[in-house]
Design a protein around this motif. Structure first.
Motif, mmCIF file in Angstrom:
data_model
loop_
_atom_site.group_PDB
_atom_site.id
_atom_site.type_symbol
_atom_site.label_atom_id
_atom_site.label_comp_id
_atom_site.label_asym_id
_atom_site.label_seq_id
_atom_site.Cartn_x
_atom_site.Cartn_y
_atom_site.Cartn_z
ATOM 1 N N GLU A 246 0.783 -1.282 0.038
ATOM 2 C CA GLU A 246 0.041 -0.065 0.066
ATOM 3 C C GLU A 246 0.821 1.171 0.054
ATOM 4 N N SER A 247 2.102 1.038 0.628
ATOM 5 C CA SER A 247 2.942 2.178 0.671
ATOM 6 C C SER A 247 3.482 2.388 -0.631
ATOM 7 N N VAL A 248 3.915 1.599 -1.315
ATOM 8 C CA VAL A 248 4.483 1.517 -2.710
ATOM 9 C C VAL A 248 3.228 2.176 -3.738
ATOM 10 N N LYS A 249 2.118 1.749 -3.381
ATOM 11 C CA LYS A 249 1.002 2.473 -4.233
ATOM 12 C C LYS A 249 0.852 4.055 -4.160
ATOM 13 N N LYS B 158 7.342 -11.129 -8.219
ATOM 14 C CA LYS B 158 7.773 -10.770 -9.482
ATOM 15 C C LYS B 158 7.259 -9.376 -9.402
ATOM 16 N N ALA B 159 5.598 -9.216 -9.224
ATOM 17 C CA ALA B 159 4.843 -8.192 -9.277
ATOM 18 C C ALA B 159 5.464 -7.278 -8.102
ATOM 19 N N ALA B 160 6.082 -7.787 -7.251
ATOM 20 C CA ALA B 160 6.910 -6.545 -6.116
ATOM 21 C C ALA B 160 8.434 -6.196 -6.871
ATOM 22 N N GLY B 161 8.993 -6.777 -7.807
ATOM 23 C CA GLY B 161 10.191 -6.883 -7.981
ATOM 24 C C GLY B 161 10.389 -5.879 -9.304
ATOM 25 N N ALA B 162 11.514 -5.788 -10.160
ATOM 26 C CA ALA B 162 12.022 -4.950 -10.969
ATOM 27 C C ALA B 162 11.031 -4.709 -12.286
ATOM 28 N N ALA B 163 10.251 -5.840 -12.368
ATOM 29 C CA ALA B 163 9.437 -6.136 -13.886
ATOM 30 C C ALA B 163 8.071 -5.518 -12.998
ATOM 31 N N GLY B 164 7.807 -5.188 -11.912
ATOM 32 C CA GLY B 164 6.631 -4.864 -11.286
ATOM 33 C C GLY B 164 6.579 -3.560 -10.722
ATOM 34 N N LYS C 258 8.255 -2.413 -7.962
ATOM 35 C CA LYS C 258 9.650 -1.802 -7.834
ATOM 36 C C LYS C 258 10.349 -0.971 -9.104
ATOM 37 N N GLY C 259 10.075 -1.601 -10.083
ATOM 38 C CA GLY C 259 10.578 -0.805 -11.285
ATOM 39 C C GLY C 259 9.544 0.177 -11.854
ATOM 40 N N ALA C 260 8.546 0.416 -11.538
ATOM 41 C CA ALA C 260 7.545 1.318 -12.110
ATOM 42 C C ALA C 260 7.108 2.227 -11.421
ATOM 43 N N THR C 261 6.538 3.422 -11.822
ATOM 44 C CA THR C 261 5.773 4.358 -11.098
ATOM 45 C C THR C 261 4.321 4.412 -11.427
ATOM 46 N N ASP C 262 3.748 3.653 -11.816
ATOM 47 C CA ASP C 262 2.217 3.529 -12.224
ATOM 48 C C ASP C 262 1.540 2.368 -11.179
ATOM 49 N N PRO C 263 0.478 3.539 -10.618
ATOM 50 C CA PRO C 263 -0.322 2.884 -9.395
ATOM 51 C C PRO C 263 -0.755 1.473 -9.813
ATOM 52 N N ALA C 264 -0.952 1.303 -11.061
ATOM 53 C CA ALA C 264 -1.681 0.227 -11.595
ATOM 54 C C ALA C 264 -0.923 -0.839 -11.154
ATOM 55 N N LYS C 265 0.538 -0.609 -11.390
ATOM 56 C CA LYS C 265 1.320 -1.939 -11.178
ATOM 57 C C LYS C 265 1.317 -2.410 -9.391
ATOM 58 N N ALA C 266 1.292 -1.403 -8.857
ATOM 59 C CA ALA C 266 0.960 -1.498 -7.390
ATOM 60 C C ALA C 266 -0.378 -2.331 -7.180
ATOM 61 N N ASP C 267 -1.454 -1.738 -7.864
ATOM 62 C CA ASP C 267 -2.834 -2.525 -7.598
ATOM 63 C C ASP C 267 -2.546 -4.022 -7.870
ATOM 64 N N GLU C 268 -1.709 -4.389 -9.010
ATOM 65 C CA GLU C 268 -1.824 -5.703 -9.217
ATOM 66 C C GLU C 268 -1.000 -6.547 -8.181
ATOM 67 N N LEU C 269 -0.017 -5.945 -7.794
ATOM 68 C CA LEU C 269 0.686 -6.487 -6.500
ATOM 69 C C LEU C 269 -0.299 -6.848 -5.400
ATOM 70 N N LEU C 270 -1.170 -5.647 -4.935
ATOM 71 C CA LEU C 270 -2.196 -6.002 -4.074
ATOM 72 C C LEU C 270 -3.232 -7.111 -4.060
ATOM 73 N N GLN C 271 -3.481 -7.248 -5.356
ATOM 74 C CA GLN C 271 -4.452 -8.327 -5.743
ATOM 75 C C GLN C 271 -3.717 -9.570 -5.552
ATOM 76 N N LYS C 272 -2.370 -9.873 -5.684
ATOM 77 C CA LYS C 272 -1.830 -11.089 -5.578
ATOM 78 C C LYS C 272 -1.471 -11.489 -3.991
ATOM 79 N N ILE C 273 -1.357 -10.204 -3.391
ATOM 80 C CA ILE C 273 -1.313 -10.330 -1.870
ATOM 81 C C ILE C 273 -2.695 -10.632 -1.145
ATOM 82 N N ASP C 274 -3.717 -10.011 -1.841
ATOM 83 C CA ASP C 274 -4.824 -10.535 -1.355
ATOM 84 C C ASP C 274 -5.448 -11.875 -1.537
ATOM 85 N N GLU C 275 -4.977 -12.491 -2.902
ATOM 86 C CA GLU C 275 -5.046 -13.950 -3.081
ATOM 87 C C GLU C 275 -4.373 -14.743 -1.912
#
Length: 134
Positions: free
Chosen positions: A34-37, A98-104, A106-123
């Motif tokens: 959430e902080s990343v987002k 991987k969603a948290a890493g450089a391809a996700g 960590k390597g992006a500034t798009d909040p949508a990438k953080a949303d994808e990560l949050l969805q994985k964490i929710d699962e």
């Protein structure tokens, strides 16, 4: 010299808190994600180059913490019986880290990438709490 060698530990063990306390919770990864987002959103809203540089550095640190907390769950909490019951769990953790890493995130500034990560964490969290109730 010889006494130091005799008194030194023969085996070194480690856990997420350097003591196998048994306290695990995917909320730790979620808070960092959430902080990343939020950092991504603040980055997008601010054009100051110094602020943006600081934001990227902090976001990358937080993304590393997400990966750390996910790895602790993956390697320390979940046991073979969990992976048998949830055969997609290894793949889910792989995708989440991987969603948290450089391809996700960590390597992006798009909040949508953080949303994808949050969805994985929710699962992962859903499965985690199912296993805690079992």
């Amino acid at each position: 010299m010889r006494l130091a060698r005799i008194l030194s530990p023969r085996v070194t063990a480690s856990a997420h808190c350097d003591l196998p306390c048994g306290v695990y919770d995917p909320a730790q990864a979620r808070i960092e994600a959430e902080s990343v987002k939020m950092i991504c959103e603040k980055y997008q809203a601010n054009t100051d180059p110094e602020f943006r540089t600081r934001a990227i550095l902090i976001k990358e640190q937080r993304a590393d913490l997400v990966k750390h907390h996910l790895w602790v769950l993956w390697t320390d909490y979940f046991k073979p019986a969990h992976f048998e019951k949830y055969p997609h769990l290894h793949q889910l953790f792989n995708e989440a880290t991987k969603a948290a890493g450089a391809a996700g995130a960590k390597g992006a500034t798009d909040p949508a990438k953080a949303d994808e990560l949050l969805q994985k964490i929710d699962e992962i969290s859903k499965i985690f709490w199912e296993t805690k109730q079992a």
